[in-house]
Design an enzyme around this catalytic site. Structure first.
Site, PDB file in Angstrom:
ATOM      1  N   ALA A 150       0.842  -1.202   0.000  1.00  8.11           N
ATOM      2  CA  ALA A 150       0.000   0.000   0.000  1.00  8.11           C
ATOM      3  C   ALA A 150       0.873   1.247   0.000  1.00  8.11           C
ATOM      4  CB  ALA A 150      -0.946   0.005   1.195  1.00  8.11           C
ATOM      5  N   SER A 151       2.099   1.081  -0.505  1.00  4.18           N
ATOM      6  CA  SER A 151       3.027   2.205  -0.643  1.00  4.18           C
ATOM      7  C   SER A 151       3.179   2.961   0.675  1.00  4.18           C
ATOM      8  CB  SER A 151       2.574   3.122  -1.779  1.00  4.18           C
ATOM      9  OG  SER A 151       2.523   2.405  -2.993  1.00  4.18           O
ATOM     10  N   HIS A 152       2.804   4.240   0.683  1.00  8.82           N
ATOM     11  CA  HIS A 152       3.050   5.085   1.851  1.00  8.82           C
ATOM     12  C   HIS A 152       1.794   5.365   2.665  1.00  8.82           C
ATOM     13  CE1 HIS A 152       6.353   6.598  -1.044  1.00  8.82           C
ATOM     14  NE2 HIS A 152       6.791   5.574  -0.351  1.00  8.82           N
TER      15      HIS A 152
END
Length: 289
Positions: A150-152
């Site tokens: 979910a990346s960042h």
């Protein structure tokens, strides 16, 4: 008291009556009895498979990241791969995952569904950075790939990003066509969850070595690095996947003075040393600076 609309109640009841595990059903009953706002947020719509894939808060419900939404997305993608590569003797995909909570589990669910559909799976044995997933797709000549990340986003989130045979994320027309296939999965019983272990191959260090060699070959000015090899570099993976390969990559380029923030080099989906794992926010880099 929050009033739950009929649509949400109907969706929740479908899950209670359907082929879902008891832990999921217990969570739904708990929401019905104790947290109706959470019930609404979990069921008022289906988690959308967009152009990049899925992304959402983890938990029970049609609008959450869980075994069933991940399974449905994978079944839809598998169906599209079969339609798009007719006659191919053995379809292949690669799967990677990050340090977030449940990422390894979602990666295994994804591998199980692909293998149940007769698709060969190259599954990384531990967390890996997203660019290596792109490389693995091309290295093994796969038709697609998935990375669980979910990346960042905040720690409550996870995601599912879909890739094509060129190692890039889905683009037109494949993105829209995969979305259509996923939208046609309206009954969880149509998702093949029963794994075929003979089609799942764990991959790891052997791919890392080839990947790092390719990265090293991209250096435009090795002589400049040699003149500046003592340049001080501070690196923090912020509890993510970068710790796996970034220090090695910098060393292979020839940089001798790489300082890793050890407290943040521990993979941890709760990101305990930061408020947010987003490196674009100055607070996330305080320990590095």
């Amino acid at each position: 008291m929050t009033k739950v609309d009929e649509h949400t109640l109907r969706k929740a009841q479908e899950w209670l009556n359907g082929a879902y595990d008891e832990e999921t059903k217990a969570s739904i009953r708990n929401m019905m009895e104790n947290d109706q706002q959470e019930l609404i947020e979990s069921f008022y719509k289906d988690l959308e498979f967009g152009t990049g894939g899925l992304r959402g808060i983890m938990g029970a419900g049609s609008n959450r990241m869980n075994k069933y939404t991940v399974g449905a997305a994978t079944q839809g993608f598998a169906n599209y791969l079969r339609k798009n590569f007719p006659g191919m003797e053995q379809l292949k995909v690669a799967i990677a995952y990050d340090s977030r909570n449940n990422s390894k589990y979602f990666a295994q669910v994804t591998a199980d569904v692909f293998s149940a559909n007769g698709i060969k799976v190259y599954l990384f044995d531990d967390l890996r950075p997203t660019p290596e997933l792109s490389f693995a797709i091309r290295h093994f000549k796969c038709q697609g790939g998935i990375v669980i990340t979910a990346s960042h986003n905040p720690k409550e989130y996870n995601g599912y990003k879909a890739y094509w045979d060129d190692g890039g994320q889905l683009i037109s027309p494949h993105d829209k066509n995969v979305i259509k296939e996923v939208q046609q999965i309206t009954d969880i019983s149509s998702v093949k969850f029963e794994s075929n272990p003979s089609l799942i191959e764990l991959i790891g260090d052997e791919v890392d070595r080839v990947y790092l060699e390719h990265i090293k070959s991209l250096s435009l000015s090795p002589d400049v690095i040699q003149r500046q090899k003592e340049l001080k570099i501070v690196y923090t993976p912020i509890h993510g996947t970068g710790a796996k390969l970034v220090p090695q990559a910098l060393k292979s380029f020839g940089f001798d003075s790489v300082h890793v923030v050890e407290e943040q080099a521990v993979a941890d989906g709760n990101f305990p040393t930061v408020i947010s794992p987003n490196p674009e926010e100055p607070a996330a880099l305080e320990m590095a600076l």
